[in-house]
Design a protein around this motif. Structure first.
Motif, mmCIF file in Angstrom:
data_model
loop_
_atom_site.group_PDB
_atom_site.id
_atom_site.type_symbol
_atom_site.label_atom_id
_atom_site.label_comp_id
_atom_site.label_asym_id
_atom_site.label_seq_id
_atom_site.Cartn_x
_atom_site.Cartn_y
_atom_site.Cartn_z
ATOM 1 N N LEU A 89 9.556 5.960 -10.659
ATOM 2 C CA LEU A 89 10.223 4.699 -10.359
ATOM 3 C C LEU A 89 9.206 3.571 -10.168
ATOM 4 O O LEU A 89 9.372 2.479 -10.698
ATOM 5 N N ASP A 90 8.146 3.849 -9.429
ATOM 6 C CA ASP A 90 7.121 2.843 -9.185
ATOM 7 C C ASP A 90 6.472 2.408 -10.493
ATOM 8 O O ASP A 90 6.279 1.220 -10.742
ATOM 9 N N ARG A 91 6.162 3.342 -11.355
ATOM 10 C CA ARG A 91 5.564 3.008 -12.650
ATOM 11 C C ARG A 91 6.529 2.189 -13.497
ATOM 12 O O ARG A 91 6.129 1.213 -14.130
ATOM 13 N N CYS A 92 7.789 2.574 -13.511
ATOM 14 C CA CYS A 92 8.787 1.829 -14.307
ATOM 15 C C CYS A 92 8.906 0.388 -13.811
ATOM 16 O O CYS A 92 8.930 -0.542 -14.612
ATOM 17 N N ILE A 93 8.973 0.213 -12.503
ATOM 18 C CA ILE A 93 9.084 -1.127 -11.930
ATOM 19 C C ILE A 93 7.848 -1.948 -12.250
ATOM 20 O O ILE A 93 7.915 -3.096 -12.654
ATOM 21 N N ASN A 94 6.665 -1.333 -12.095
ATOM 22 C CA ASN A 94 5.424 -2.043 -12.395
ATOM 23 C C ASN A 94 5.337 -2.458 -13.843
ATOM 24 O O ASN A 94 4.970 -3.587 -14.155
ATOM 25 N N LEU A 95 5.644 -1.551 -14.743
ATOM 26 C CA LEU A 95 5.519 -1.839 -16.167
ATOM 27 C C LEU A 95 6.592 -2.811 -16.661
ATOM 28 O O LEU A 95 6.357 -3.612 -17.558
ATOM 29 N N ARG A 96 7.773 -2.749 -16.082
ATOM 30 C CA ARG A 96 8.903 -3.564 -16.570
ATOM 31 C C ARG A 96 8.914 -4.969 -15.971
ATOM 32 O O ARG A 96 9.185 -5.924 -16.659
ATOM 33 N N PHE A 97 8.643 -5.089 -14.682
ATOM 34 C CA PHE A 97 8.862 -6.353 -14.008
ATOM 35 C C PHE A 97 7.607 -7.071 -13.505
ATOM 36 O O PHE A 97 7.683 -8.229 -13.139
ATOM 37 N N VAL B 140 0.848 -1.182 0.000
ATOM 38 C CA VAL B 140 0.000 0.000 0.000
ATOM 39 C C VAL B 140 0.891 1.242 0.000
ATOM 40 O O VAL B 140 1.642 1.472 0.943
ATOM 41 N N GLY B 141 0.818 2.017 -1.087
ATOM 42 C CA GLY B 141 1.624 3.221 -1.224
ATOM 43 C C GLY B 141 2.862 2.963 -2.059
ATOM 44 O O GLY B 141 3.347 1.834 -2.156
ATOM 45 N N TYR B 142 3.391 4.029 -2.684
ATOM 46 C CA TYR B 142 4.489 3.856 -3.641
ATOM 47 C C TYR B 142 5.765 3.311 -3.007
ATOM 48 O O TYR B 142 6.430 2.458 -3.566
ATOM 49 N N LYS B 143 6.109 3.763 -1.827
ATOM 50 C CA LYS B 143 7.354 3.309 -1.204
ATOM 51 C C LYS B 143 7.274 1.834 -0.814
ATOM 52 O O LYS B 143 8.185 1.053 -1.084
ATOM 53 N N CYS B 144 6.165 1.441 -0.211
ATOM 54 C CA CYS B 144 5.983 0.028 0.148
ATOM 55 C C CYS B 144 5.838 -0.826 -1.099
ATOM 56 O O CYS B 144 6.241 -1.993 -1.094
#
Length: 143
Positions: free
Chosen positions: A133-141, A94-98
């Motif tokens: 960063l969160d979007r990149c991680i979500n879309l890539r991995f 829950v939340g971008y950092k977590c």
């Protein structure tokens, strides 16, 4: 009854707003004959947040991680170890950092990962960076 689905909620504990209240409601009304909830709260001070206090009032056994601000590799290790030791089925970030921390912690554990991204508000450079960063991680991995 079959095996309970083990769900780990991962959230920062800074406040008690919409996201935290939603988690508390889920914990309160979750069907315990089907689901076994766990909670890890990242705390950035030596005192427990109001979110941690309220989760304890529900009788939840929570794990508090006294995390460093920013990306805390030690917190990633602790969450990863907890997922493995408790055979967690679903990690709910829950939340971008977590979300970022939890995704790295879950790699190779077999836990399914879901995320609640509240707002993605970009009001300053730091939040813009974490959102990107969160979007990149979500879309890539991750799906």
């Amino acid at each position: 009854m079959g095996k309970k689905l083990k769900i780990l909620f991962l959230k920062e504990g800074r406040s008690l707003y919409g996201a935290e209240k939603t988690i508390l409601l889920l914990l309160k009304y979750l069907n315990r004959s089907v689901f076994e909830p766990f909670v890890i709260i990242l705390e950035y001070s030596e005192t427990d947040s109001i979110f941690a206090v309220e989760a304890k009032k529900l009788g939840m056994q929570i794990i508090l991680i006294r995390a460093k601000k920013g990306f805390d590799l030690g917190a990633v290790r602790i969450v990863r170890k907890y997922i493995k030791e408790n055979k967690i089925d679903v990690l709910h970030n829950v939340g971008y950092k977590c979300d970022i921390l939890g995704k790295f912690a879950s790699l190779g554990t077999g836990a399914m990962v879901t995320s609640s991204l509240h707002g993605w508000v970009r009001t300053n450079f730091k939040l813009k960076f974490y959102t990107w960063l969160d979007r990149c991680i979500n879309l890539r991995f991750f799906n």
